[in-house]
Design a protein around this motif. Sequence first.
Motif, PDB file in Angstrom:
ATOM      1  N   GLN A 209       4.028  -5.218 -12.181  1.00  0.00           N
ATOM      2  CA  GLN A 209       4.694  -5.418 -10.896  1.00  0.00           C
ATOM      3  C   GLN A 209       6.209  -5.426 -11.093  1.00  0.00           C
ATOM      4  OE1 GLN A 209       3.110  -5.735  -7.966  1.00  0.00           O
ATOM      5  NE2 GLN A 209       1.080  -5.568  -8.871  1.00  0.00           N
ATOM      6  N   GLN A 210       6.681  -4.702 -12.099  1.00  0.00           N
ATOM      7  CA  GLN A 210       8.095  -4.802 -12.466  1.00  0.00           C
ATOM      8  C   GLN A 210       9.034  -4.114 -11.466  1.00  0.00           C
ATOM      9  OE1 GLN A 210       7.716  -2.585 -16.263  1.00  0.00           O
ATOM     10  NE2 GLN A 210       9.288  -1.202 -15.454  1.00  0.00           N
ATOM     11  N   LEU A 211       8.512  -3.179 -10.635  1.00  0.00           N
ATOM     12  CA  LEU A 211       9.392  -2.476  -9.698  1.00  0.00           C
ATOM     13  C   LEU A 211       8.762  -2.418  -8.299  1.00  0.00           C
ATOM     14  CD1 LEU A 211      12.060  -0.959  -9.333  1.00  0.00           C
ATOM     15  CD2 LEU A 211      10.900   1.132 -10.051  1.00  0.00           C
ATOM     16  N   PRO A 212       8.639  -3.563  -7.649  1.00  0.00           N
ATOM     17  CA  PRO A 212       8.066  -3.551  -6.299  1.00  0.00           C
ATOM     18  C   PRO A 212       9.077  -3.021  -5.283  1.00  0.00           C
ATOM     19  CG  PRO A 212       8.754  -5.765  -6.873  1.00  0.00           C
ATOM     20  CD  PRO A 212       9.012  -4.924  -8.096  1.00  0.00           C
ATOM     21  N   ILE A 213       8.629  -2.149  -4.403  1.00  0.00           N
ATOM     22  CA  ILE A 213       9.459  -1.635  -3.303  1.00  0.00           C
ATOM     23  C   ILE A 213       8.690  -1.881  -2.010  1.00  0.00           C
ATOM     24  CG2 ILE A 213      10.363   0.447  -2.184  1.00  0.00           C
ATOM     25  CD1 ILE A 213      11.174   1.503  -4.886  1.00  0.00           C
ATOM     26  N   THR A 214       9.309  -2.629  -1.125  1.00  0.00           N
ATOM     27  CA  THR A 214       8.644  -2.935   0.146  1.00  0.00           C
ATOM     28  C   THR A 214       8.851  -1.789   1.138  1.00  0.00           C
ATOM     29  OG1 THR A 214      10.616  -4.090   0.945  1.00  0.00           O
ATOM     30  CG2 THR A 214       8.944  -5.406  -0.185  1.00  0.00           C
ATOM     31  N   VAL A 215       7.934  -1.709   2.095  1.00  0.00           N
ATOM     32  CA  VAL A 215       7.986  -0.637   3.103  1.00  0.00           C
ATOM     33  C   VAL A 215       7.895  -1.268   4.485  1.00  0.00           C
ATOM     34  CG1 VAL A 215       6.868   1.425   4.013  1.00  0.00           C
ATOM     35  CG2 VAL A 215       6.916   1.033   1.531  1.00  0.00           C
ATOM     36  N   GLU A 216       8.762  -0.809   5.385  1.00  0.00           N
ATOM     37  CA  GLU A 216       8.719  -1.235   6.782  1.00  0.00           C
ATOM     38  C   GLU A 216       8.649   0.010   7.662  1.00  0.00           C
ATOM     39  OE1 GLU A 216      11.256  -3.782  10.134  1.00  0.00           O
ATOM     40  OE2 GLU A 216      12.124  -3.365   8.156  1.00  0.00           O
ATOM     41  N   VAL A 217       7.583   0.102   8.461  1.00  0.00           N
ATOM     42  CA  VAL A 217       7.434   1.232   9.393  1.00  0.00           C
ATOM     43  C   VAL A 217       7.809   0.725  10.779  1.00  0.00           C
ATOM     44  CG1 VAL A 217       5.864   2.942  10.382  1.00  0.00           C
ATOM     45  CG2 VAL A 217       5.624   2.274   7.970  1.00  0.00           C
ATOM     46  N   LYS A 218       8.976   1.145  11.263  1.00  0.00           N
ATOM     47  CA  LYS A 218       9.445   0.682  12.564  1.00  0.00           C
ATOM     48  C   LYS A 218       8.907   1.535  13.711  1.00  0.00           C
ATOM     49  CE  LYS A 218      13.710  -1.640  11.183  1.00  0.00           C
ATOM     50  NZ  LYS A 218      15.175  -1.751  11.434  1.00  0.00           N
ATOM     51  N   ASN A 219       8.559   2.771  13.419  1.00  0.00           N
ATOM     52  CA  ASN A 219       8.035   3.655  14.461  1.00  0.00           C
ATOM     53  C   ASN A 219       6.634   4.098  14.066  1.00  0.00           C
ATOM     54  OD1 ASN A 219       7.446   5.736  16.298  1.00  0.00           O
ATOM     55  ND2 ASN A 219       9.606   6.341  16.456  1.00  0.00           N
ATOM     56  N   GLN A 220       5.630   3.325  14.496  1.00  0.00           N
ATOM     57  CA  GLN A 220       4.256   3.602  14.085  1.00  0.00           C
ATOM     58  C   GLN A 220       3.622   4.721  14.901  1.00  0.00           C
ATOM     59  OE1 GLN A 220       2.248  -0.168  14.118  1.00  0.00           O
ATOM     60  NE2 GLN A 220       3.284  -0.873  12.239  1.00  0.00           N
ATOM     61  N   ASP A 221       4.215   5.072  16.060  1.00  0.00           N
ATOM     62  CA  ASP A 221       3.725   6.238  16.801  1.00  0.00           C
ATOM     63  C   ASP A 221       4.016   7.515  16.023  1.00  0.00           C
ATOM     64  OD1 ASP A 221       2.755   4.757  18.901  1.00  0.00           O
ATOM     65  OD2 ASP A 221       4.621   4.875  20.051  1.00  0.00           O
ATOM     66  N   ALA A 222       5.188   7.576  15.410  1.00  0.00           N
ATOM     67  CA  ALA A 222       5.568   8.762  14.642  1.00  0.00           C
ATOM     68  C   ALA A 222       4.974   8.746  13.239  1.00  0.00           C
ATOM     69  CB  ALA A 222       7.092   8.862  14.548  1.00  0.00           C
ATOM     70  N   CYS A 223       4.654   7.563  12.740  1.00  0.00           N
ATOM     71  CA  CYS A 223       4.084   7.440  11.394  1.00  0.00           C
ATOM     72  C   CYS A 223       2.913   6.462  11.436  1.00  0.00           C
ATOM     73  CB  CYS A 223       5.155   6.955  10.405  1.00  0.00           C
ATOM     74  SG  CYS A 223       4.534   6.756   8.716  1.00  0.00           S
ATOM     75  N   PRO A 224       1.714   6.943  11.800  1.00  0.00           N
ATOM     76  CA  PRO A 224       0.563   6.042  11.881  1.00  0.00           C
ATOM     77  C   PRO A 224       0.118   5.481  10.533  1.00  0.00           C
ATOM     78  CG  PRO A 224       0.203   8.035  13.172  1.00  0.00           C
ATOM     79  CD  PRO A 224       1.422   8.280  12.336  1.00  0.00           C
ATOM     80  N   ARG A 225       0.403   6.212   9.428  1.00  0.00           N
ATOM     81  CA  ARG A 225      -0.022   5.699   8.122  1.00  0.00           C
ATOM     82  C   ARG A 225       1.028   6.059   7.071  1.00  0.00           C
ATOM     83  NH1 ARG A 225      -5.872   6.472   4.960  1.00  0.00           N
ATOM     84  NH2 ARG A 225      -5.558   4.699   3.535  1.00  0.00           N
ATOM     85  N   TYR A 226       1.339   5.052   6.213  1.00  0.00           N
ATOM     86  CA  TYR A 226       2.325   5.291   5.159  1.00  0.00           C
ATOM     87  C   TYR A 226       1.863   4.567   3.904  1.00  0.00           C
ATOM     88  CZ  TYR A 226       6.873   6.071   2.969  1.00  0.00           C
ATOM     89  OH  TYR A 226       7.875   6.498   2.139  1.00  0.00           O
ATOM     90  N   THR A 227       1.738   5.326   2.811  1.00  0.00           N
ATOM     91  CA  THR A 227       1.366   4.732   1.525  1.00  0.00           C
ATOM     92  C   THR A 227       2.416   5.082   0.485  1.00  0.00           C
ATOM     93  OG1 THR A 227       0.092   6.615   0.680  1.00  0.00           O
ATOM     94  CG2 THR A 227      -1.070   5.081   2.124  1.00  0.00           C
ATOM     95  N   GLY A 228       2.535   4.222  -0.526  1.00  0.00           N
ATOM     96  CA  GLY A 228       3.501   4.491  -1.585  1.00  0.00           C
ATOM     97  C   GLY A 228       3.318   3.552  -2.754  1.00  0.00           C
ATOM     98  N   LEU A 229       3.907   3.927  -3.897  1.00  0.00           N
ATOM     99  CA  LEU A 229       3.905   3.092  -5.098  1.00  0.00           C
ATOM    100  C   LEU A 229       5.056   3.537  -5.979  1.00  0.00           C
ATOM    101  CD1 LEU A 229       2.765   5.162  -7.460  1.00  0.00           C
ATOM    102  CD2 LEU A 229       0.560   4.528  -6.521  1.00  0.00           C
ATOM    103  N   THR A 230       5.334   2.734  -7.012  1.00  0.00           N
ATOM    104  CA  THR A 230       6.387   3.107  -7.953  1.00  0.00           C
ATOM    105  C   THR A 230       5.778   3.387  -9.324  1.00  0.00           C
ATOM    106  OG1 THR A 230       6.797   0.809  -8.611  1.00  0.00           O
ATOM    107  CG2 THR A 230       8.086   1.680  -6.762  1.00  0.00           C
ATOM    108  N   ILE A 231       6.409   4.279 -10.061  1.00  0.00           N
ATOM    109  CA  ILE A 231       6.028   4.595 -11.443  1.00  0.00           C
ATOM    110  C   ILE A 231       7.286   4.513 -12.289  1.00  0.00           C
ATOM    111  CG2 ILE A 231       4.988   6.301 -12.983  1.00  0.00           C
ATOM    112  CD1 ILE A 231       3.551   7.500 -10.602  1.00  0.00           C
ATOM    113  N   SER A 232       7.247   3.737 -13.319  1.00  0.00           N
ATOM    114  CA  SER A 232       8.414   3.528 -14.191  1.00  0.00           C
ATOM    115  C   SER A 232       8.175   4.147 -15.557  1.00  0.00           C
ATOM    116  CB  SER A 232       8.708   2.032 -14.341  1.00  0.00           C
ATOM    117  OG  SER A 232       8.951   1.433 -13.092  1.00  0.00           O
ATOM    118  N   GLY A 233       9.289   4.435 -16.249  1.00  0.00           N
ATOM    119  CA  GLY A 233       9.215   4.935 -17.619  1.00  0.00           C
ATOM    120  C   GLY A 233       8.832   6.397 -17.732  1.00  0.00           C
ATOM    121  N   ILE A 234       9.101   7.178 -16.692  1.00  0.00           N
ATOM    122  CA  ILE A 234       8.740   8.599 -16.741  1.00  0.00           C
ATOM    123  C   ILE A 234       9.831   9.392 -17.451  1.00  0.00           C
ATOM    124  CG2 ILE A 234       7.447   8.463 -14.584  1.00  0.00           C
ATOM    125  CD1 ILE A 234       9.843   9.906 -13.250  1.00  0.00           C
ATOM    126  N   LYS A 235       9.494  10.587 -17.902  1.00  0.00           N
ATOM    127  CA  LYS A 235      10.463  11.511 -18.489  1.00  0.00           C
ATOM    128  C   LYS A 235      10.391  12.818 -17.711  1.00  0.00           C
ATOM    129  CE  LYS A 235      11.950  13.696 -22.791  1.00  0.00           C
ATOM    130  NZ  LYS A 235      13.354  13.295 -22.543  1.00  0.00           N
TER     131      LYS A 235
END
Length: 809
Positions: A209-235
């Motif tokens: 859980q070293q890089l949590p990023i919160t998400v706020e959807v203010k316009n749910q009519d335009a965006c009914p679903r939103y998913t996401g995650l972070t990945i660290s240590g990539i090259k």
Amino acid sequence: MKISYKWLKELIEITETPEEIGRLLTATGLEVESIEEIESIKGGLQGVVIGQVLTCEKHPEADRLSLTTVDAGGENPLSIVCGAPNVAAGQKVIVATVGAMLHPTGSDQPLVLKKSKIRGALSEGMICAEDELGLGSSHDGILVLDTTLPNGTPASEYFGISSDYLIEIGLTPNRADAASHYGVARDLKAVLGRPVTLPSVEEFAVASQQLPITVEVKNQDACPRYTGLTISGIKVGESPQWLKDRLQTIGIRAINNIVDITNYVCHELGQPMHAFDAEKVIGNKVVVTTVADGTPFITLDGVERKISGSDLMICNAGSNGVPEPMCIAGVFGGLTSGVTSDTTSIFLESAYFSPAWVRKTAQRFTLKTDSSFRFERGTDPNMPLFALKRAALLIQEIAGGTVSSEITDIYPQPVEDFRVAMSYKHINRLIGKTLDKTLIKSILESLDIQVADENESSFTAIVAPYRVDVQREADVIEEILRIYGFGQVELSETLSSDFLSDFPVNDPEKLKLRVAELLVANGFNEMINNSLTKPEYQVLMSESLAGNPVKILNYLSEDLSVMRQTLLFSGLEVIAYNSNRRQKDLKVFEFGNTYHQINEKYVEKERLAVFVTGNIAQESWFEKSRETVFHDLAAFVNKVLTAVKIREVEKQQADPAIFKQGLTLLSNRKPVVSFGLLNAALSKKLDVKAPVYFADFDWEYMLRQYNAAVEYKEVSKFPEVRRDLSVVVNKKVTFEELRQIAYKTERQLLRSVNVFDVYEGANLEGKKSYSISFILQDDQQTLTDKVIDKSMQRLMAAYEREFEALIRK
């Protein structure tokens, strides 16, 4: 839509050839437009092998060339002249043998190897550099290999060249569900009866859980679903060859491993994705919202665009608490928040955006991306989470790193399945054949359409939301039919069809109203006159009228004792009445019948009469009054003929007993209208002293000639040419005679003839000079001066022959 045959085979078992798959897809409604073999190196390096340089000596005639013998796996070594500075004996090299076809980098033309002599020395092939093989751009020297492979081994084996087939589908707008390899595989599943196997995501795991990023959807009519995650240590780096080959096959340029993976998943599952550099997500927060109208935003292509208040944006928290745009949602990423070679951690987005919002934004910016193409047609709202896990696993496999946050999945109001009421009776009626109920259910289930609430006559079809085009009973029936096969529905012995097109019957009253409105719009007033008239009127022009007048047996007045044979005199009576009351500028018309006794038969004809007298234009501050002239009436006549679609007419002089100057126009050799300036003797008989212009239309014949169909002729892509002639002829020769001779002489190229000047003077006694323009055009090719001159010579010869014309050259 571009589909890789090999890629498709990873999702569903396929034993059929690409051509057979193409036929199956086309039969289901996914029309395959082309099938093309794609190789990772163009041409597949056919005829190119690994060889070994046995000897290398300087060319006696050229300092920069070497004479070599090369063992290319054949019975005898090859003699090859080589210009590379780094060639030496003992090297393992790439050899293009005689007959090999190479596709050098930067060249559109292939290079075919031939046996040749270079400065007198025989050369039986070519030792190749990187660019000559199409492998890169380097031409510093030949490729020297470090390999133990035997001489004669095909170069395609050494370089691991792969081949695939590109299947290009003409995707119709309603089939958004097929905008991916998975979508196409679903159709093949229904046709072939084989299961579709999606890649497994069971290994997905959150490492920290070293890089949590919160998400706020203010316009749910335009965006009914939103998913996401972070990945660290990539090259971030170059993608592996298999991934680049997959993207190259469907025409996508490889960028870097992270971007390539999002593109790969998009084309595999139909779910567009976007990766943000996590360090650019200010405040470790993603906000899905709109921003102030006119906010500047630089997109990935380096162009600054002004954001509208109705464009959905993916933003970060912003340095001053005001969300800062990072991406145009579902359309295009931002320049500053994207993945670069320095990126070590990312925020990976997978969402479902409203098609209407994305469509309006894409149209506003005229941006058509792979992402907007899918979102604006409608993606699967149930796919974002699976696609997110799939992309995360690929990134970990190819770019390293670990998932460093829990998955965020904001989906407050899940999109429900479509429920469609179905009737077996309607299914069989629209298909045109009675299908077994078990077969119907089997087809629907193969399309992921569930059958519920079934009884003897009906059921409810439950359709997954990714099928945005299947929401009505007719849509579901179409799905059944396209999988069952259109070709399996036999034609009945009493074949009939329904027409959506309208085939209107010509309505005489509507056409009359159209012409009446046309004349009224040009300043005319309509009049309605009595069909009974004075017998002496008929005597004034008896020779010009058909048959005899129809007499009334029990007439009430001598002035109303016969039926009119022409509309002329009743119109002149109206003009006289108005002129006597100081209304001298008149434009009037009448639709009316005329009556004739011809060979003991009574004939009734409908005609249209048009009268113009006095000034055509009233005096005003910007225009002086002007008397009516012949061409004013001619313009009105042409407008009426155009309204009833009579265009091709012949001209001849009008009856001189009626017209002082006038024309009769004929269509199919029958008079349509006679018009011109009335003889003063006729108008004075009714006490009309001013000149009167009169047009007499055969309205019945015009109705028979009218055709509501629109005729279209393709506009020629070859230019027209104008040539002018000055022709001196006898003054009795009319321009119409000159025009007709021109069309008879040059039938192929002549498009129009026009007179732009007429001269009569003392120096042309008894003669007249016409200045005439001719428009020539060939619909098949551009006219040359030679062809034009030949046509003009024919026209001049015809005038000299027919009219003894003098051509001013």
